[in-house]
Design an enzyme around this catalytic site. Structure first.
Site, PDB file in Angstrom:
ATOM      1  CD  GLU A   1       9.721   5.321   5.191  1.00  0.00           C
ATOM      2  OE1 GLU A   1       8.780   5.490   5.337  1.00  0.00           O
ATOM      3  OE2 GLU A   1      10.242   4.260   4.832  1.00  0.00           O
TER       4      GLU A   1
ATOM      5  CD  GLU B   1       7.466   1.069   6.896  1.00  0.00           C
ATOM      6  OE1 GLU B   1       7.469   2.303   7.156  1.00  0.00           O
ATOM      7  OE2 GLU B   1       6.623   0.478   6.030  1.00  0.00           O
TER       8      GLU B   1
END
Length: 730
Positions: free
Chosen positions: A262, A189
């Site tokens: 995710e 991320e």
């Protein structure tokens, strides 16, 4: 043959499958190849539909891994996804542990291989994950001139060294060896942080790709939430919904597969919060729409959330990391979420050869905000017309359409806790003692020192002591401290921020004291930051001015002592078939161990009442889901009352239970309970998890060692065996 996906606003209308026989899943075993195309990850040259379960190996015990993967596969899962946790494997610089208990990553990969499951290994080594320090080891912050996650030589050196070590440890699980690994991830991320770091952030992101490519592995590398172009990696998505990103992804990366690393089917929980819940209809809608728009890979973060054992949770994150997943932290299916999504997974995998053989279709407009996504060619075309709530649809030959019937979730079959029969336990004795304040201090300085610098993150606690002069005139007196809110956190708002606060010292305490007296303070942390910028500069403890009765004592000379570091861990013990927990509802706040295994922090803080907490009042999946806005549960209840006693940590003949209570409580009401679940009738009973299929209710020799200072008490109690009785497990 056609496969049609119909989407209408946030209403799941579909996903159907063709009447052909299921395509046999390829599983690890013999050597195979891995690649990728625009229509999916390629296994031996064939694109695949992959459904992944995120299961973090340190958040469950090795005794649980086999059952978790068995249940994941039965739930239509064909891939396991996990982070690699740097601070689990290199707690001391240069000393690696990939073999002990929950750090046994090779055993976890071998278990996945044995169950015929692929694995996506997300090395990072920054993981976030609501995990202590985002997975970074505490010693990393002490490296000279280091700045985390940017173009910084000390960080690049240490990060590459750990990634290289992980690759070495897992190389035998690559596909050319018949292993389960089909992809690896570097960083995590980084897209949002990259822009804040400017040119150094861009250079670092490109360097990550270069490092990944330098290993010349036979599996692709990924970077999730990576917005800038990086060579040698596939950029992937993380969010509650991700179909909105696909058109732009197809334009920028026409030769890469769409991967959703995710998909959040729930959310994590902080102490004192109501429990998050995401409706199954909304999850199924988001996933079906992703595949309809061209996606080929979904990983549920978390499929099984597990437990934040020991001190592994991030700031104010609960010990339970249940995440409202498909399997709870005890290893029981979460009905009906587990079955509902298993149906969807099976339909998708049945239709794999249609979905992956076709280019992503242009949606056909059926009406306002309603579209059809048609996969396959027009051979043997035949359709019938149908009307659903006033909207006509053409249903094609050999297709099955899943239609949501009415508003609201299906009946739930939640797991619950049941007490053990009183006849099986006997309280033999109970001891109470107090732990005195430390006489000797290891560190001395003119001013208070930063806490983590002294504790090396091996303890939550640090004592501070200085000598103060007692004023002759003492009205209602107070001391003013500048510090992190972790100190005396239960009196504060519970947020991971710095604050100035006061502690009242009753006047009679000061008037009874001599002219001078020691002032002793206990500072506590509750996990290190897991997702903030400049984590290398993270600090805790007494960080600012300290005054007593208006007199500045900051430079008064201070002594400091880390304390309460826990007990030496015992090796795992034989497995047991049942799932147990400790009911700590009668206690307040502290830590708990069993057989010297640190189960984690506990805190019986209550969530706000329903009338004060709007998300508890609404649970309508017909709209964009956000966990802070809707569907919270258990308002007004203790956020976590039960604490997982996992398989492998219990000796069923005699076990030692240690409880460190910081405030106060009633240890006589501490209870051992069993986690049970009522399965839906459609679910066939599973085989016993142990050969004998019986639950032996243990005798407990429980020593409750609650370190005591100021408000605290120490308890010791013994519970002895009354024999055992075979009881069928559930």
């Amino acid at each position: 043959m056609k496969l049609v996906a119909l989407t209408h606003l946030l209403l799941l209308l579909v996903l159907g499958h063709c009447g052909y026989a299921r395509v046999e899943r390829m599983v690890p075993g013999d050597p195979y190849t891995v690649g990728y195309s625009a229509r999916g990850m390629l296994i031996d040259g064939r694109p695949r539909i992959l459904t992944a379960a995120t299961i973090h190996y340190p958040r469950s015990t090795p005794a649980m891994w086999d059952s978790l993967m068995q249940k994941a596969k039965r739930g239509g899962i064909n891939t396991i996804d996990t982070y690699v946790f740097w601070n689990m494997h290199e707690h001391t610089k240069g000393q690696y542990d990939f073999a002990t208990d929950r750090a046994n990553l090779p055993l976890f990969l071998e278990t996945a291989k044995r169950h015929g499951l692929f694995v996506v290994l997300r090395i990072g080594p920054y993981v976030c994950a609501e995990w202590n320090y985002g997975g970074f080891p505490h010693w990393l912050r002490h490296e000279k001139d280091i700045v985390f996650r940017t173009w910084n030589e000390p960080f690049l050196r240490e990060m590459k060294r750990f990634v290289q070590k992980t690759v070495e440890v897992t190389r035998g699980f690559l596909p050319e060896h018949g292993g389960p690994l089909i992809a690896m991830q570097i960083e995590n991320e980084y897209g949002d942080k990259e822009w804040r770091m400017g040119e150094d952030g861009h250079k670092y992101a490109r360097w990550c790709g270069e490092v990944a490519g330098s290993f010349n592995l036979t599996v692709p590398w990924i970077m999730c939430r990576q917005y800038s172009d990086v060579d040698h990696v596939i950029p992937t998505q993380n969010d509650f919904y991700c179909d909105q990103y696909l058109a732009d992804f197809h334009r920028k990366h026409p030769d890469m597969p769409d991967m959703w690393t995710e998909m959040w089917p729930g959310w994590f929980q902080r102490w004192g919060e109501a429990a998050p819940h995401r409706p199954i209809e909304d999850i199924a809608y988001a996933v079906a729409k992703w595949y309809a728009y061209g996606g080929t890979y979904v990983a549920y973060y978390m499929y099984q959330g597990g437990t934040n054992f020991g001190r592994t949770s991030g700031p104010f994150i609960m010990t339970s990391y249940n995440y409202d997943g498909f399997i709870d932290e005890y290893g029981l299916e979460n009905w009906p979420k587990y079955l509902h999504l298993a149906d969807l997974h099976n339909h998708l995998i049945d239709a794999e050869h249609i979905l992956t053989a076709s280019n992503v279709p242009v949606p056909e407009r059926l009406g306002k905000n309603a579209n059809a996504h048609v996969y396959g060619d027009d051979d043997e075309y035949e359709s019938v017309s149908a009307v659903f709530r006033g909207q006509p649809y053409d249903l094609h030959r050999w297709s099955v359409t899943l239609v949501r019937k009415d508003k609201g979730s299906k009946p739930r079959h939640p797991a619950s806790f049941e007490p053990l029969p009183a006849s099986l336990l006997r309280l033999d004795e109970m001891h109470v003692r107090s732990v005195a304040l430390p006489n000797k201090m290891a560190y001395h300085s003119e001013t208070p020192l930063e806490q983590i610098e002294l504790t090396h993150d091996t303890s939550d606690y640090l004592w501070y002591r200085t000598e103060i002069t007692i004023p002759k005139q003492t009205p209602e007196t107070l001391s003013t401290l500048t510090s992190a809110t972790h100190m005396w956190a239960w009196r504060m708002a519970g947020h991971d921020t710095l604050a100035t606060f006061t502690i009242d010292i009753p006047a009679h305490v000061l008037t009874a004291a001599p002219d001078s007296a020691p002032l002793t303070l206990l500072s506590q942390t509750m996990g290190m930051a897991h997702n903030q910028y400049n984590m290398e500069a993270y600090t805790r403890g007494l960080l600012g001015a300290v005054s007593v009765c208006g007199i500045d004592v900051t430079r008064n000379g201070w002594a400091m002592q880390p304390t309460l570091e826990g007990v030496k861990e015992d090796p795992p013990v034989p497995d047991h078939p049942s799932r147990y927990a400790i009911d700590l509802g009668s206690m307040t706040k502290g830590h708990v161990w069993v057989n010297s295994h640190h189960l984690g922090r506990y805190w019986t803080r209550r969530a706000p009442e329903k009338r004060d907490h709007r998300p508890c009042q609404v649970c309508d999946y017909g709209g964009w889901f956000w966990p802070d806005n809707v569907c919270r549960q258990k308002c007004g209840e203790i956020s976590q009352q039960y604490y997982h006693l996992p398989p492998g940590y219990l000796d069923m003949d005699k076990s030692m239970l240690y409880v460190l209570e910081e405030v106060s409580g009633d240890p006589e009401k501490i209870a051992i309970v069993r986690r049970v679940s009522e399965s839906p009738e459609r679910h066939a009973p599973e085989a016993p998890e142990a050969a004998h299929g019986l639950a032996y209710y243990a005798t407990w020799l429980a020593a409750l060692l609650a370190a005591s200072w100021a408000l605290c008490r120490v308890y010791s109690l013994a519970v002895r065996r009354r024999g055992y009785q075979p009881i069928a497990d559930q």
